[in-house]
Structure formats: structure tokens, C-alpha cells
Design a protein around this motif. Sequence first.
Motif, PDB file in Angstrom:
ATOM      1  N   ARG A   1       0.847  -1.191   0.000  1.00  0.00           N
ATOM      2  CA  ARG A   1       0.000   0.000   0.000  1.00  0.00           C
ATOM      3  C   ARG A   1       0.885   1.243   0.000  1.00  0.00           C
ATOM      4  O   ARG A   1       1.780   1.381   0.821  1.00  0.00           O
ATOM      5  N   ALA A   2       0.613   2.123  -0.923  1.00  0.00           N
ATOM      6  CA  ALA A   2       1.351   3.384  -1.008  1.00  0.00           C
ATOM      7  C   ALA A   2       0.484   4.380  -1.730  1.00  0.00           C
ATOM      8  O   ALA A   2      -0.303   4.016  -2.619  1.00  0.00           O
ATOM      9  N   ALA A   3       0.612   5.637  -1.359  1.00  0.00           N
ATOM     10  CA  ALA A   3      -0.172   6.685  -2.005  1.00  0.00           C
ATOM     11  C   ALA A   3       0.190   6.763  -3.478  1.00  0.00           C
ATOM     12  O   ALA A   3       1.363   6.738  -3.841  1.00  0.00           O
ATOM     13  N   ALA A   4      -0.833   6.811  -4.333  1.00  0.00           N
ATOM     14  CA  ALA A   4      -0.595   6.881  -5.781  1.00  0.00           C
ATOM     15  C   ALA A   4       0.106   8.176  -6.125  1.00  0.00           C
ATOM     16  O   ALA A   4      -0.228   9.248  -5.620  1.00  0.00           O
ATOM     17  N   SER A   5       1.106   8.074  -6.975  1.00  0.00           N
ATOM     18  CA  SER A   5       1.856   9.238  -7.437  1.00  0.00           C
ATOM     19  C   SER A   5       1.335   9.619  -8.809  1.00  0.00           C
ATOM     20  O   SER A   5       1.395   8.827  -9.749  1.00  0.00           O
ATOM     21  N   ALA A   6       0.789  10.837  -8.938  1.00  0.00           N
ATOM     22  CA  ALA A   6       0.166  11.263 -10.189  1.00  0.00           C
ATOM     23  C   ALA A   6       0.905  12.461 -10.765  1.00  0.00           C
ATOM     24  O   ALA A   6       1.686  13.122 -10.091  1.00  0.00           O
ATOM     25  N   GLY A   7       0.614  12.737 -12.041  1.00  0.00           N
ATOM     26  CA  GLY A   7       1.180  13.915 -12.677  1.00  0.00           C
ATOM     27  C   GLY A   7       2.416  13.615 -13.492  1.00  0.00           C
ATOM     28  O   GLY A   7       2.993  12.526 -13.421  1.00  0.00           O
ATOM     29  N   ALA A   8       2.808  14.592 -14.280  1.00  0.00           N
ATOM     30  CA  ALA A   8       3.983  14.446 -15.143  1.00  0.00           C
ATOM     31  C   ALA A   8       5.246  14.279 -14.302  1.00  0.00           C
ATOM     32  O   ALA A   8       5.330  14.738 -13.163  1.00  0.00           O
ATOM     33  N   VAL A   9       6.238  13.606 -14.877  1.00  0.00           N
ATOM     34  CA  VAL A   9       7.491  13.312 -14.185  1.00  0.00           C
ATOM     35  C   VAL A   9       8.651  13.884 -14.979  1.00  0.00           C
ATOM     36  O   VAL A   9       8.731  13.697 -16.197  1.00  0.00           O
ATOM     37  N   HIS A  10       9.567  14.559 -14.272  1.00  0.00           N
ATOM     38  CA  HIS A  10      10.766  15.066 -14.940  1.00  0.00           C
ATOM     39  C   HIS A  10      11.796  13.945 -15.040  1.00  0.00           C
ATOM     40  O   HIS A  10      12.212  13.374 -14.030  1.00  0.00           O
ATOM     41  N   VAL A  11      12.191  13.613 -16.251  1.00  0.00           N
ATOM     42  CA  VAL A  11      13.215  12.593 -16.486  1.00  0.00           C
ATOM     43  C   VAL A  11      14.349  13.251 -17.274  1.00  0.00           C
ATOM     44  O   VAL A  11      14.161  13.608 -18.440  1.00  0.00           O
ATOM     45  N   PRO A  12      15.529  13.428 -16.668  1.00  0.00           N
ATOM     46  CA  PRO A  12      16.635  14.085 -17.368  1.00  0.00           C
ATOM     47  C   PRO A  12      17.043  13.312 -18.623  1.00  0.00           C
ATOM     48  O   PRO A  12      16.909  12.080 -18.693  1.00  0.00           O
ATOM     49  N   ASN A  13      17.583  14.034 -19.604  1.00  0.00           N
ATOM     50  CA  ASN A  13      17.996  13.396 -20.860  1.00  0.00           C
ATOM     51  C   ASN A  13      19.063  12.333 -20.639  1.00  0.00           C
ATOM     52  O   ASN A  13      19.085  11.305 -21.315  1.00  0.00           O
ATOM     53  N   GLY A  14      19.973  12.572 -19.691  1.00  0.00           N
ATOM     54  CA  GLY A  14      21.013  11.586 -19.411  1.00  0.00           C
ATOM     55  C   GLY A  14      20.439  10.281 -18.906  1.00  0.00           C
ATOM     56  O   GLY A  14      20.908   9.196 -19.260  1.00  0.00           O
ATOM     57  N   GLU A  15      19.401  10.377 -18.092  1.00  0.00           N
ATOM     58  CA  GLU A  15      18.739   9.175 -17.591  1.00  0.00           C
ATOM     59  C   GLU A  15      18.035   8.438 -18.717  1.00  0.00           C
ATOM     60  O   GLU A  15      18.030   7.205 -18.759  1.00  0.00           O
ATOM     61  N   VAL A  16      17.427   9.184 -19.649  1.00  0.00           N
ATOM     62  CA  VAL A  16      16.779   8.570 -20.800  1.00  0.00           C
ATOM     63  C   VAL A  16      17.785   7.751 -21.600  1.00  0.00           C
ATOM     64  O   VAL A  16      17.515   6.603 -21.992  1.00  0.00           O
ATOM     65  N   LEU A  17      18.959   8.311 -21.825  1.00  0.00           N
ATOM     66  CA  LEU A  17      19.992   7.602 -22.592  1.00  0.00           C
ATOM     67  C   LEU A  17      20.442   6.335 -21.873  1.00  0.00           C
ATOM     68  O   LEU A  17      20.675   5.299 -22.509  1.00  0.00           O
ATOM     69  N   MET A  18      20.564   6.395 -20.555  1.00  0.00           N
ATOM     70  CA  MET A  18      20.976   5.215 -19.795  1.00  0.00           C
ATOM     71  C   MET A  18      19.912   4.124 -19.864  1.00  0.00           C
ATOM     72  O   MET A  18      20.214   2.938 -19.998  1.00  0.00           O
TER      73      MET A  18
END
Length: 254
Positions: free
Chosen positions: A129-146
Motif C-alpha cells: 500500500r502506497a499513495a498513488a503518485s500522479a502527474g507528469a514526471v521530470h526525467v533528465p535526458n542523461g537518464e533517458v539515454l541510460m
Amino acid sequence: MLLLKLALVPASILLATLAARRFGHAISGLLAGFPIIGGPIVAALLIDLPPARVADIAQATLSACPAAIAHIVCFAWLSRRLPWWGCLAGAAIAFFTVGSLMTASWMPAALAAAMALAGPFVAWAMMPRAAASAGAVHVPNGEVLMRVGAGFALAAAIILGSGHLPAAVSGLMLAWPISGSILPSFTLPVHGHAATVTLLRGFAIGLVGFVAFFAALVLLLRAWDSGPPAFAAATAVSALAGLTVHRIRQRVRR
């Protein structure tokens, strides 16, 4: 041609990551759970292997689906206390323990298929059980590449090994939750436990489409012995099953 096949997998991870940027962790997990990775890999296998061989791999993948369930549930629970690498190690142990049992020669195929079909719903019920996390998420470009690079490496191992390894081993490799390993490993240290659980809940619902795809593919390949129409029909079944469960879930939450 090999590079084209391999490019399909990181492209799907990129899609799930961009979805997280726009719609949040739940939709990212939902997309990642669909066979947007397994589907392209199967399509690549159908180019190089006879339908009967791909059907055997698909059967083994379906049998190994409960191992993917064990992986994501284990990761979700461990994320309450452990860093991402500890969660990933524990989830991997759970995956290979359950996978080795489900793909054993003594396991009845019908029982394995029934457990695979029930697996996504069991995963949803077993999530912490955990509170739902909603909304847009910031994902850095470096993380996307990884993320994309890790997906490419895992896909290469599956595609290059599938023609030489036993069907059970190839199926187990194909059931390995690539997105279910990569996405939560990046989500946990940046966004925390609640966001990770939200992501993996979405992944569990997406696995309805994954399981439906491989169940339909096994039946159709054995009935038709023709790759393209079987693949197209299984993809349609996958989309219909996953989206139906997603909409039902949305209505229940309202």
C-alpha cells in the motif's frame, strides 16, 4: 537488419519514458507492461526461425510469466527499505527461482498457462500500500539515454541467444521484465517508494496485455503455422485485453 531489430526495444523504452514525462508513473508502467518489448523481439524471431520454434519459445515465455510477477512484486516490497540495486538483486533472485520452477519439464503446460493468466491480478493484490503518485514526471535526458542503452544491451542478449539456446531458456529470457527492471531502478532513487509502487502497479496491469499476447500467439502459431497473421492477431488480442482491464480499473476507481 540486426540493428533494426535491436532498435525496436530501446524505442519502446523511450516511449514509456516519454509517457512518464507527460502522463506520470502509472501510464509509464502500463505501457512498459505491454509486449512493446517482447512483441518486437518475437517479430524479429519470426524472421529468422520457423513458426514452430517460435511457438515453443512463446510457450516457455508464457510459463515464465509468473516469474515476472514475482520480480515486480519483490521489487515493490523491497523498495520500502533497500536502495535500487538491492531491490533489483532481490527481484532477480525471485525471478529466477520462480522461473526455474515454472519452466521445469514436470510442470503441466495448462497449469503454467492458468497461473500466467492469473498473475497480473495476483500482482496487483500483493502490491504494498502506497499513495498513488500522479502527474507528469521530470526525467533528465542523461537518464533517458541510460535507460535506452540498458534496454538495447538486454535485447541483444535475448535476440542473439534465442537461436542457439533451448526454448525454455530463451522463453525465460524473453519473460525477463526489461522495463520492469530499468524503469523502477531509475524511479526509486529519484522519486521514492510511492512513485515506484505506482509504476509497478501500472506494470502489473500492463502485463495483462503481455500474457494475452503470448497465450494467443502460442495457440495461433500451432493452429496456423504462419507467423505474420498469428503475430497480428495476437497483438490485437493483447491490446484489447490490456485496454479493457485498464478501463475497468478506471471505472472502479471512480
